[in-house]
Design a protein around this motif. Structure first.
Motif, PDB file in Angstrom:
ATOM      1  N   ILE A   1     -96.437  22.059 -68.238  1.00  0.00           N
ATOM      2  CA  ILE A   1     -95.288  22.367 -67.980  1.00  0.00           C
ATOM      3  C   ILE A   1     -94.819  23.302 -69.048  1.00  0.00           C
ATOM      4  O   ILE A   1     -94.377  24.507 -69.020  1.00  0.00           O
ATOM      5  N   LEU A   2     -94.915  22.968 -70.433  1.00  0.00           N
ATOM      6  CA  LEU A   2     -94.665  23.483 -71.595  1.00  0.00           C
ATOM      7  C   LEU A   2     -95.507  24.800 -71.619  1.00  0.00           C
ATOM      8  O   LEU A   2     -94.763  25.930 -72.095  1.00  0.00           O
ATOM      9  N   GLN A   3     -96.580  24.954 -71.441  1.00  0.00           N
ATOM     10  CA  GLN A   3     -97.353  25.884 -71.377  1.00  0.00           C
ATOM     11  C   GLN A   3     -97.141  27.073 -70.392  1.00  0.00           C
ATOM     12  O   GLN A   3     -97.160  28.485 -70.628  1.00  0.00           O
ATOM     13  N   ALA A   4     -96.645  26.610 -69.241  1.00  0.00           N
ATOM     14  CA  ALA A   4     -96.347  27.555 -68.300  1.00  0.00           C
ATOM     15  C   ALA A   4     -95.102  28.318 -68.736  1.00  0.00           C
ATOM     16  O   ALA A   4     -94.675  29.541 -68.368  1.00  0.00           O
ATOM     17  N   ASN A   5     -94.261  27.362 -69.200  1.00  0.00           N
ATOM     18  CA  ASN A   5     -93.115  27.992 -69.901  1.00  0.00           C
ATOM     19  C   ASN A   5     -92.897  28.902 -70.977  1.00  0.00           C
ATOM     20  O   ASN A   5     -92.398  30.014 -70.877  1.00  0.00           O
ATOM     21  N   LEU A   6     -93.956  28.599 -71.889  1.00  0.00           N
ATOM     22  CA  LEU A   6     -94.428  29.623 -72.841  1.00  0.00           C
ATOM     23  C   LEU A   6     -94.720  31.110 -72.274  1.00  0.00           C
ATOM     24  O   LEU A   6     -94.365  32.114 -72.669  1.00  0.00           O
ATOM     25  N   ALA A   7     -95.855  31.007 -71.133  1.00  0.00           N
ATOM     26  CA  ALA A   7     -96.117  32.104 -70.556  1.00  0.00           C
ATOM     27  C   ALA A   7     -94.878  32.953 -69.754  1.00  0.00           C
ATOM     28  O   ALA A   7     -94.733  34.311 -69.860  1.00  0.00           O
ATOM     29  N   ASP A   8     -94.078  32.182 -69.244  1.00  0.00           N
ATOM     30  CA  ASP A   8     -92.612  32.976 -68.647  1.00  0.00           C
ATOM     31  C   ASP A   8     -92.033  33.419 -69.816  1.00  0.00           C
ATOM     32  O   ASP A   8     -91.508  34.391 -69.519  1.00  0.00           O
ATOM     33  N   CYS A   9     -91.919  32.756 -70.943  1.00  0.00           N
ATOM     34  CA  CYS A   9     -90.922  33.139 -71.874  1.00  0.00           C
ATOM     35  C   CYS A   9     -91.673  34.355 -72.538  1.00  0.00           C
ATOM     36  O   CYS A   9     -90.954  35.685 -72.966  1.00  0.00           O
TER      37      CYS A   9
ATOM     38  N   ARG B   1     -81.754  30.117 -71.854  1.00  0.00           N
ATOM     39  CA  ARG B   1     -81.814  29.290 -70.711  1.00  0.00           C
ATOM     40  C   ARG B   1     -83.220  29.194 -70.154  1.00  0.00           C
ATOM     41  O   ARG B   1     -83.523  27.977 -69.607  1.00  0.00           O
ATOM     42  N   LEU B   2     -83.977  30.167 -70.163  1.00  0.00           N
ATOM     43  CA  LEU B   2     -85.396  30.226 -69.527  1.00  0.00           C
ATOM     44  C   LEU B   2     -86.163  29.163 -70.305  1.00  0.00           C
ATOM     45  O   LEU B   2     -86.881  28.367 -69.952  1.00  0.00           O
ATOM     46  N   GLN B   3     -86.166  29.168 -71.907  1.00  0.00           N
ATOM     47  CA  GLN B   3     -86.837  28.243 -72.522  1.00  0.00           C
ATOM     48  C   GLN B   3     -86.799  26.929 -72.597  1.00  0.00           C
ATOM     49  O   GLN B   3     -85.643  26.350 -72.425  1.00  0.00           O
TER      50      GLN B   3
ATOM     51  N   SER C   1     -93.301  28.401 -64.926  1.00  0.00           N
ATOM     52  CA  SER C   1     -92.440  26.918 -65.481  1.00  0.00           C
ATOM     53  C   SER C   1     -92.106  26.230 -63.915  1.00  0.00           C
ATOM     54  O   SER C   1     -92.413  25.028 -63.875  1.00  0.00           O
ATOM     55  N   CYS C   2     -91.500  26.830 -63.003  1.00  0.00           N
ATOM     56  CA  CYS C   2     -91.156  25.989 -61.784  1.00  0.00           C
ATOM     57  C   CYS C   2     -92.254  25.582 -60.920  1.00  0.00           C
ATOM     58  O   CYS C   2     -92.415  24.318 -60.432  1.00  0.00           O
ATOM     59  N   GLU C   3     -93.142  26.493 -60.809  1.00  0.00           N
ATOM     60  CA  GLU C   3     -94.500  26.249 -60.252  1.00  0.00           C
ATOM     61  C   GLU C   3     -95.121  24.810 -60.756  1.00  0.00           C
ATOM     62  O   GLU C   3     -95.516  24.171 -60.075  1.00  0.00           O
TER      63      GLU C   3
END
Lengths: 434, 434
Positions: free
Chosen positions: A50-58, A72-74, A158-160
Motif C-alpha cells: 500500500i505504501l509503495q502504491a501511494n509513493l507511486a501516486d505521489c 491529503r494524498l500522502q 493507493s486505493c487499488e
C-alpha cells in the motif's frame, strides 16, 4: 461472442454488490466484527504494498496537484496505522442493525415490530485521501451494507492496493468480498449516479462544487452538505470575554472545515465595545476582516465587505462582519444567507436563546460555545459518516444510524382486515411492549 | 405601476406562508390545539356554504368525470361531519414537536439536545376529494407547519369554501391564517415543484402516474409512493386454511387500495392442493385470475399471465399467480417486481419467516396476516400522512412524525474546541441524561 447486448459493466458490478450485500445485511454482529478484524489484519499484512502504491501516486501527482491536495494524498506509515486502528474502533461500535424501535400488539396475536436494517448498497465518492477508503469500508460492513467506492484519479494506485487487501481479508470470512467494489474513472462517477435501482445512498466527499454537482445529478438520496456558511451572533446581552474567545476558536482554530464561521453578526449596541477587542484577537491569528459600512465606522482599517461576502464559505482566514439592529435581524440574515449547517448566539439572555434556537432553521443551533463542536465524534456518535444540511432527517452530524433504515415486521396467526371493519368490527388493542 | 419586475406570485405566497410557519413552528401545543378547535368550529359555521360550493362542483363535473371520481368529489353533510370530527381527533394526538431524542452532557456545562421541530412549509397536492384539505390542514397545524394546498380542478369551489372557512377560523386565534394557502391551477403545480427554497416536503395524493410525475419533477423531498405491487407467498409449510382466508382478504376486501395484493406466489409443492381451493374462494368474490404456465396446468380455465402482469398494480379484482420452486425464488421475484411496499409470507416454518423478513426489501414484511394491515391507523399512529416506499426513513406508513424533523441544540458557557485538542486535550464525558 454472445448475440445479446452486453449490459453496462457498472450494472453488473452493482448487481454483484447487491447480491453480496443482501447476505451481509442479515449477518450477525459477530460475523461483521470478524470481517472487520480480518480487514485490519489484511491491511497490516499489505502495508508495504500500500505504501509503495501511494509513493507511486505521489510521484505522479507531485507536479500536477496543489500542495494541500498533495498532503491529503500522502499516506505514510503513521497515517496507515491510525487508519487501521480506526477500523478496529468501528468494530467496537454498537451494531446499528436490529434495533427494535416499535414493539406493539395491534390485537391478540398480531404483533408489530419496527426494526432497523441495512440500507443496501452505498455509493461513496471521495477525492484524494486514500485512507478514507479504509474508514468507509469498515463503516459499511458494520452497518451491513455493500459499498461501491469511487476514488479520485490521483489516488487510484493507493486505493487499488487498499481494496485488494480488504477483499483479501474478507475472503477469509463469511462476508463475500463482492460487497466492496472500487471504481476509478470519471465516467464511472456519472454512471454510478444513474444507478438508482441499485444504489440506495450516495455520500460525496469533496469540494462544495463537487457535492453540489452530485446533488443536482442523481435521483439517489445524497447524504452530505455543499456549503458550510456558519454564523456567530453577538447579542446585546453577550459576555464580552466569552464572545471574543469563542469567536476566535470558531474562526481560527481550523478555518478549512465546514463548521468554522464565515460571518460575524454583532448587535449595534455592543459593536463599539466588542469589535475592537475581537478584531485585535482575530488579527493576531492572521484573520482578514471584511466589514459592512457600519463596521467600517468602528474598524476603519479593514476591507469593505460586498454582497458576495455574505454568501461565501471562505474556508480560510477571512471573516465578514455585519452590524445588525436586533436579534430578529440577525436571525433573518442567518436564514437568508446561511446553509442550515451550524449557527450560534452569544448572550446571557435566556429569552434570546429560546428565540434563536426556535427560529434559526439550521441543523445545529448553539449558545455560548464554538460552532466547531458540530461534529459526530464530539457529539459522541463514535463515527461520522457526514454532516447533512437537508431539512429531513438524518440532519446534522450523522453517525452509523445514517447508514441504516427500518422495516415494519408483522406476525399474525391468520389475521384478516375484514374482522376489524363493518358492523361487528373488532377493536385494535394498540399496546406497546415495554 | 412599478418599475421593477414583479416576482412570481407563487414565490410571494410561499414567502408569506414561510413567515407564518416560522411563528407557528414555535407555538405551544395549547396554541395549536386552540387553532384546530377554531378550524372545526369555523367549518361547522360554514357548512351550508361548503355544501353549496360542492354541489356546484358536482354539477359542473357530472358530465365530465368518471363515476368513482365523482363519488370522491361529492361531499355530503355526513362526510363533512366526519371530516370535522377528524379535525378534533388530530387535536387530541400527541404533539410531535419538542420531543427530546438525545440529551447528553459532552463535558461539564456543555449540554447537547436533539429535539424534534416542524419541517417548515408543506406542499400538498391532491385530486378530487375535498375533505382531504380539511384533514391535511389539521395535521399541518398540529405539526407546526405551514401548508400550501393544491387541489384538483374539479374540486376548486369546494376547496375554496373550505379554505376560506379555515382561514376565518384561524383569524380568531394566535395562528396567522397565512400559514394555509390554496392553489387551484395546473400551472401552479409545476411552479410549486420548483420552489425548493420555500417548500420542505411535497406530499402528492393521486394516481400512480401523477405521483411518479411529481417524484421525477422536483428536487423537494417527496413523501409517498407511486406503486403498491404487493405479494403473497404461500410457502411449502403454509397452513392451507389460513392461506386461503388471508389471500381472499388481501385481494378482495378492498382491491382499489395500495396495500391489496396483486401477485400470489405459490411453492410448487403446495400448488396442487392450494390453488384449486384459493381459486374457488377468489372466484366467489369475482376475482379474475391470471396464471403462469405451471399454474394453468392446475387451473386450466384461467387467463394466461404475460410478463407485464408481474409489474402491474391492477387496483382491481384481478390477481396474477406464479408457481415458484423455492422460498429464495419467491424472494427474488418480490425484490425484482415489487414496489417495496408490503409483502407477506404464509408459513408455519420460523426459519422461512426469518429469511423472508431479512431479505425481502420492503417497508412492510408480514407473516400469516393480511397485507391490508399496512396502514398508519391500524399501526396505531392515530393519523397517516402517507405510505412511503423509499429506502431511507420515513418508510412505510408515516404518521405525524413524518411532518417533523430535528435540530441539535447545544448550550455551553464559553466552551471552545481548542480545549479538547492538542497535547493537554480535555476528554469529553459523553454522559446521557436519563
Amino acid at each position: 461472442m454472445t448475440t445479446f447486448q452486453v449490459a453496462s459493466p457498472l450494472i453488473a458490478i452493482a448487481q454483484k454488490t447487491r447480491q453480496a450485500a443482501t447476505k451481509l445485511a442479515i449477518s450477525s454482529t459477530d460475523t461483521k466484527n470478524q470481517a472487520i478484524e480480518a480487514i485490519a489484519q489484511a491491511l497490516e499484512l499489505a502495508k508495504d504494498e500500500i505504501l509503495q502504491a501511494n509513493l507511486a501516486d505521489c510521484q505522479a501527482a507531485a507536479e500536477v496537484i496543489p500542495q494541500p491536495l498533495y498532503k491529503r494524498l500522502q499516506l505514510d506509515e503513521h497515517k496507515l496505522r491510525d487508519a487501521i486502528a480506526g477500523v478496529r474502533d468501528v468494530g467496537k461500535l454498537a451494531d446499528p442493525v436490529g434495533k427494535i424501535q416499535i414493539h406493539r400488539e395491534l390485537d391478540t396475536g398480531l404483533i408489530l415490530k419496527r426494526i432497523t436494517c441495512a440500507l443496501g448498497v452505498l455509493g461513496i465518492i471521495f477525492e484524494a485521501r486514500p485512507e478514507a477508503a479504509i474508514q468507509i469500508v469498515s463503516l459499511a460492513i458494520k452497518s451491513g451494507n455493500g459499498v461501491i467506492l469511487k476514488c479520485g484519479k490521483e489516488a487510484v494506485r493507493s486505493c487499488e492496493a487498499i481494496v485488494k487487501a480488504i477483499k483479501q481479508g474478507l475472503s477469509q470470512t463469511a462476508v463475500n468480498p463482492d460487497a466492496v467494489q472500487l471504481l476509478t474513472t470519471r465516467e464511472e462517477t456519472r454512471e454510478l449516479l444513474n444507478l438508482d435501482k441499485y444504489v440506495d445512498l450516495i455520500i460525496p466527499r469533496g469540494s462544495n462544487s463537487f457535492v453540489r454537482f452530485v446533488q443536482e445529478n442523481t435521483r439517489i438520496p445524497v447524504l452530505g452538505h455543499a456549503d458550510g456558511i456558519c454564523h456567530f451572533y453577538i447579542d446585546k446581552m453577550a459576555d464580552m470575554d466569552k464572545a471574543v474567545d469563542i469567536t476566535v476558536d470558531a474562526k481560527a482554530q481550523y478555518p478549512a472545515v465546514c463548521n468554522a464561521i464565515e460571518t460575524l453578526l454583532v448587535h449595534q449596541s455592543t459593536a463599539a465595545k466588542f469589535l475592537p477587542k475581537v478584531a485585535q484577537a482575530l488579527q493576531e491569528c492572521h484573520v482578514e476582516l471584511r466589514g459592512d459600512t457600519r463596521t467600517l465606522a468602528i474598524l476603519p482599517n479593514i476591507v469593505a465587505a460586498t454582497a458576495i461576502d455574505w454568501e461565501t464559505e471562505y474556508s480560510d482566514y477571512i471573516l465578514s462582519i455585519k452590524i445588525v439592529d436586533s436579534l430578529e435581524d440577525a436571525i433573518a440574515h442567518i436564514n437568508d444567507y446561511g446553509s442550515r449547517h451550524t449557527d450560534a448566539i452569544v448572550t446571557e439572555d435566556a429569552t434570546a436563546v429560546e428565540t434563536f434556537f426556535g427560529t434559526v432553521n439550521s441543523a445545529n443551533v448553539f449558545h455560548n460555545c464554538s460552532t466547531r463542536f458540530a461534529d459526530g465524534f464530539r457529539y459522541g456518535f463514535g463515527a461520522e459518516v457526514g454532516i447533512s444540511t437537508q431539512q429531513m432527517p438524518p440532519r446534522g452530524p450523522v453517525g452509523l444510524e445514517g447508514l441504516v433504515t427500518y422495516k415494519y415486521q408483522m406476525t399474525g396467526n391468520g389475521h384478516i382486515v375484514a374482522s376489524y371493519t363493518g358492523a361487528n368490527a373488532k377493536a385494535f388493542t394498540h399496546q406497546d411492549f415495554v
